[in-house]
Design an enzyme around this catalytic site. Structure first.
Site, mmCIF file in Angstrom:
data_model
loop_
_atom_site.group_PDB
_atom_site.id
_atom_site.type_symbol
_atom_site.label_atom_id
_atom_site.label_comp_id
_atom_site.label_asym_id
_atom_site.label_seq_id
_atom_site.Cartn_x
_atom_site.Cartn_y
_atom_site.Cartn_z
ATOM 1 N N ARG A 36 0.948 -1.264 -0.203
ATOM 2 C CA ARG A 36 0.109 -0.126 0.078
ATOM 3 C C ARG A 36 0.980 1.273 -0.047
ATOM 4 N NH1 ARG A 36 -2.814 -3.061 3.474
ATOM 5 N NH2 ARG A 36 -4.665 -4.143 2.545
ATOM 6 N N LYS A 38 1.882 11.382 -11.018
ATOM 7 C CA LYS A 38 1.251 10.565 -11.859
ATOM 8 C C LYS A 38 2.312 9.505 -11.957
ATOM 9 C CE LYS A 38 -2.028 13.573 -14.524
ATOM 10 N NZ LYS A 38 -2.226 13.892 -15.701
ATOM 11 N N GLU A 64 8.217 19.474 -24.410
ATOM 12 C CA GLU A 64 7.484 19.992 -23.339
ATOM 13 C C GLU A 64 7.980 21.231 -22.619
ATOM 14 O OE1 GLU A 64 4.959 18.311 -22.256
ATOM 15 O OE2 GLU A 64 5.491 15.936 -23.117
ATOM 16 N N LYS A 95 5.990 23.309 -13.681
ATOM 17 C CA LYS A 95 5.169 22.214 -13.302
ATOM 18 C C LYS A 95 4.624 22.031 -12.013
ATOM 19 C CE LYS A 95 3.510 17.807 -14.202
ATOM 20 N NZ LYS A 95 3.912 16.446 -15.076
ATOM 21 N N GLU A 99 -5.986 17.579 -11.421
ATOM 22 C CA GLU A 99 -6.392 18.060 -12.912
ATOM 23 C C GLU A 99 -7.926 18.273 -12.687
ATOM 24 O OE1 GLU A 99 -4.281 15.902 -15.875
ATOM 25 O OE2 GLU A 99 -5.869 16.546 -17.420
ATOM 26 N N ARG A 137 -4.543 22.121 -14.144
ATOM 27 C CA ARG A 137 -3.441 21.241 -14.556
ATOM 28 C C ARG A 137 -3.658 20.884 -16.300
ATOM 29 N NH1 ARG A 137 -0.854 15.978 -11.253
ATOM 30 N NH2 ARG A 137 0.401 15.635 -12.907
ATOM 31 N N ASN A 169 -1.860 20.144 -20.973
ATOM 32 C CA ASN A 169 -2.225 19.771 -22.233
ATOM 33 C C ASN A 169 -2.114 20.082 -23.590
ATOM 34 O OD1 ASN A 169 -2.730 17.292 -20.510
ATOM 35 N ND2 ASN A 169 -4.680 17.819 -20.159
ATOM 36 N N HIS A 189 -1.521 18.592 -26.727
ATOM 37 C CA HIS A 189 -1.376 17.032 -26.535
ATOM 38 C C HIS A 189 -2.624 16.461 -27.109
ATOM 39 C CE1 HIS A 189 1.849 17.722 -23.827
ATOM 40 N NE2 HIS A 189 1.922 16.527 -23.486
ATOM 41 N N HIS A 227 -1.792 13.516 -29.249
ATOM 42 C CA HIS A 227 -2.243 12.061 -28.843
ATOM 43 C C HIS A 227 -2.832 11.489 -30.109
ATOM 44 C CE1 HIS A 227 -2.353 12.787 -24.283
ATOM 45 N NE2 HIS A 227 -0.971 12.689 -24.823
ATOM 46 N N HIS A 248 6.546 10.730 -27.932
ATOM 47 C CA HIS A 248 5.515 11.672 -27.341
ATOM 48 C C HIS A 248 6.068 12.989 -27.772
ATOM 49 C CE1 HIS A 248 2.828 13.328 -24.678
ATOM 50 N NE2 HIS A 248 3.634 13.642 -24.058
HETATM 51 N N1 LIG Z 1 3.957 10.719 -15.033
HETATM 52 C C1 LIG Z 1 3.799 11.775 -15.798
HETATM 53 O O1 LIG Z 1 3.252 12.774 -15.563
HETATM 54 C C2 LIG Z 1 4.125 11.636 -17.228
HETATM 55 C C3 LIG Z 1 4.607 12.903 -18.173
HETATM 56 C C4 LIG Z 1 4.868 12.547 -19.441
HETATM 57 C C5 LIG Z 1 5.205 11.475 -19.788
HETATM 58 N N2 LIG Z 1 5.289 10.528 -19.143
HETATM 59 C C6 LIG Z 1 5.532 9.196 -19.689
HETATM 60 O O2 LIG Z 1 6.945 9.090 -19.831
HETATM 61 C C7 LIG Z 1 7.570 8.220 -20.844
HETATM 62 C C8 LIG Z 1 8.349 8.929 -21.706
HETATM 63 O O3 LIG Z 1 9.406 9.309 -20.863
HETATM 64 P P1 LIG Z 1 10.744 9.362 -21.642
HETATM 65 O O4 LIG Z 1 10.679 10.323 -22.748
HETATM 66 O O5 LIG Z 1 11.888 9.881 -20.740
HETATM 67 O O6 LIG Z 1 11.310 8.200 -22.157
HETATM 68 P P2 LIG Z 1 12.197 6.940 -21.904
HETATM 69 O O7 LIG Z 1 12.037 6.654 -20.504
HETATM 70 O O8 LIG Z 1 11.773 5.680 -22.788
HETATM 71 O O9 LIG Z 1 13.481 7.306 -22.070
HETATM 72 C C9 LIG Z 1 13.972 7.593 -23.599
HETATM 73 C C10 LIG Z 1 15.298 6.704 -23.929
HETATM 74 O O10 LIG Z 1 16.360 7.509 -23.562
HETATM 75 C C11 LIG Z 1 17.143 6.683 -22.727
HETATM 76 N N3 LIG Z 1 17.921 7.653 -21.559
HETATM 77 C C12 LIG Z 1 17.088 8.221 -20.476
HETATM 78 N N4 LIG Z 1 17.940 8.831 -19.779
HETATM 79 C C13 LIG Z 1 19.127 8.726 -20.636
HETATM 80 C C14 LIG Z 1 20.594 9.270 -20.120
HETATM 81 N N5 LIG Z 1 20.784 10.156 -19.306
HETATM 82 N N6 LIG Z 1 21.405 8.972 -20.987
HETATM 83 C C15 LIG Z 1 21.159 8.115 -21.879
HETATM 84 N N7 LIG Z 1 20.093 7.501 -22.277
HETATM 85 C C16 LIG Z 1 19.158 7.872 -21.512
HETATM 86 C C17 LIG Z 1 16.232 5.671 -22.190
HETATM 87 O O11 LIG Z 1 16.862 4.524 -21.819
HETATM 88 C C18 LIG Z 1 15.374 5.476 -23.364
HETATM 89 O O12 LIG Z 1 15.996 4.524 -24.273
HETATM 90 C C19 LIG Z 1 6.238 7.829 -21.472
HETATM 91 O O13 LIG Z 1 5.704 6.461 -21.098
HETATM 92 C C20 LIG Z 1 4.892 8.735 -21.098
HETATM 93 O O14 LIG Z 1 3.659 8.162 -20.784
HETATM 94 C C21 LIG Z 1 4.627 10.595 -17.732
HETATM 95 ZN ZN LIG Z 2 3.517 15.328 -22.671
#
Ligand SMILES: NC(=O)c1ccc[n+]([C@@H]2O[C@H](COP(=O)([O-])OP(=O)(O)OC[C@H]3O[C@@H](n4cnc5c(N)ncnc54)[C@H](O)[C@@H]3O)[C@@H](O)[C@H]2O)c1
Ligand SMILES: [Zn+2]
Length: 377
Positions: free
Chosen positions: A128, A150, A192, A234, A244, A248, A252, A255, A259, A272
């Site tokens: 939990r 999130k 972003e 943020k 949201e 918040r 978007n 987005h 999307h 993304h």
């Molecule tokens: N929780 C939230 O509020 C929120 C907001 C936006 C996006 N997301 C989620 O985040 C994800 C996308 O995140 P992302 O763009 O970081 O993708 P990711 O985590 O897949 O990272 C992108 C790539 O970069 C590599 N990488 C990361 N840091 C590195 C570094 N310092 N050096 C070398 N390689 C590195 C990773 O291994 C991967 O191959 C999606 O799943 C999305 O849904 C969540």
């Molecule tokens: Zn985004």
């Protein structure tokens, strides 16, 4: 705050009553981790969850730093979005149970948004809820996904459908770790970054315009300021509207359009951040077409986005605009069948608008496609 060694570390608070937490940001601040972890990891048991490329770059250093004071165990997941699954969560639970992790233990998420969302959801639900600390390593994670609570995974029927709001104990964003991030991933994060300027902060937008070409150079002196400002925006938005209910939604911007493009390419053609860059161009055009924004703001905005030269994938035919609009209607942000568009009044000022006439939206998608076709020639 300046700490021994002369490096600067910024502290930004996400204000959520007894769940408030700090975001520490700066370049070269990773060495502060043991000290920051001390009061959080009460029983000294720390699960570092990461994936290969990032682990290869940073895990040895982090383990060496933590091992004198903490009992560190490492769990590695395959790199990529497909790891954000219930199957992977189940495997993490088994590993946590067999290694006797307890209520007082801590999950340290070391990686991009995928690791943050996955490890975060494991921490939110195991026993939990156990302590969670984010150590974001991608630009997107440092300015966006590690802030705001999130967490979650994908379901085979849709992205991010299973999850929770679960705030970390702190976030440590060391911008020096971005030096190893591939350029394409950096550009995704810039989607972003540009968004924050467009929705909230005209000065930030102007700074991005000025320094965009040198931001990903190692030791860029502009990066900490710009990334720190995004994280602060943020944090401020989430502090005012955690779940949201209203404000918040401004996050978007671009987005809803993005999307639809991501979904058309089945989440495999556009990343993304790339989809968000194109989506924001659409949003800016619609803002101009509907008379909400003046033409100068729209042109200025799109000129910045064009510096990133995002292309539509070559392996699939261009989308039909009707299909994109249909897909927008399925977005989880739609209420009562009406789509609320986040549009721009001017740089730094936006507004939520219900559009009854979809013609400007259609036209915006058509323009994205026409521009791409022009570049392919
Ligand atoms: N929780 C939230 O509020 C929120 C907001 C936006 C996006 N997301 C989620 O985040 C994800 C996308 O995140 P992302 O763009 O970081 O993708 P990711 O985590 O897949 O990272 C992108 C790539 O970069 C590599 N990488 C990361 N840091 C590195 C570094 N310092 N050096 C070398 N390689 C590195 C990773 O291994 C991967 O191959 C999606 O799943 C999305 O849904 C969540
Ligand atoms: Zn985004």
């Amino acid at each position: 705050m300046i700490f021994p060694g002369g490096k600067k570390m910024n502290k930004i608070m996400v204000e959520l009553g007894d769940r408030s937490y700090p975001i520490y940001s700066g370049s070269g601040i990773l060495e502060q981790l043991p000290q920051l972890l001390q009061p959080v990891a009460a029983n000294k048991q720390v699960a570092v969850i990461s994936s290969p490329p990032v682990a290869g770059f940073y895990l040895e250093e982090i383990t060496r730093m933590l091992e004198p004071g903490f009992n560190v165990q490492i769990y590695s997941v395959p790199d990529g979005e497909s790891s954000k699954s219930l199957d992977q969560i189940e495997q993490i639970y088994s590993w946590l149970i067999s290694n006797r992790f307890e209520r007082g233990s801590t999950v340290l998420a070391l990686g991009g948004g995928v690791i943050g969302d996955l490890a975060g959801f494991a921490a939110a639900s195991f026993l939990r809820g156990i302590n969670l600390v984010h150590l974001p390593t991608s630009l997107l994670a440092q300015v966006d996904s590690s802030i705001g609570g999130k967490v979650g995974v994908n379901h085979r029927l849709g992205k991010n459908l299973i999850g929770a709001f679960y705030q970390p104990r702190f976030v440590l964003a060391d911008h020096a770790l971005l030096a190893t991030l591939p350029d394409e991933e950096f550009i995704c994060g810039m989607g972003e970054v540009v968004k924050y300027g467009a929705i909230y902060d005209p000065e930030l937008f102007a700074d991005i315009e000025k320094h965009v070409d040198v931001l990903h150079q190692s030791e860029s002196k502009y990066l900490p300021g710009i990334v720190g400002r995004c994280a602060a925006i943020k944090a401020e938005v989430v502090s005012k509207d955690e779940k949201e209910g209203g404000l918040r939604a401004i996050l978007n911007f671009g987005h809803t359009f993005g999307h639809a493009l991501e979904a058309y390419y089945e989440y495999g053609g556009l990343k993304h951040g790339q989809a968000v860059l194109l989506g924001m161009k659409c949003a800016a055009w619609v803002s101009g077409e509907t008379g909400l924004a003046d033409p100068e703001s729209v042109t200025r905005f799109n000129q910045l986005v064009d510096r990133f030269d995002v292309r539509l994938p070559k392996h699939k035919p261009y989308p039909e605009t009707d299909a994109l609009i249909e897909s927008m209607r399925l977005d989880k942000k739609v209420t009562g069948g009406r789509i609320k568009f986040i549009l721009m009044e001017e740089i730094g000022q936006i507004r939520g608008v219900f559009l009854d006439d979809m013609q400007p939206v259609r036209a915006a998608f058509d323009r994205i496609i026409a521009q791409d076709a022009e570049k392919q020639q």
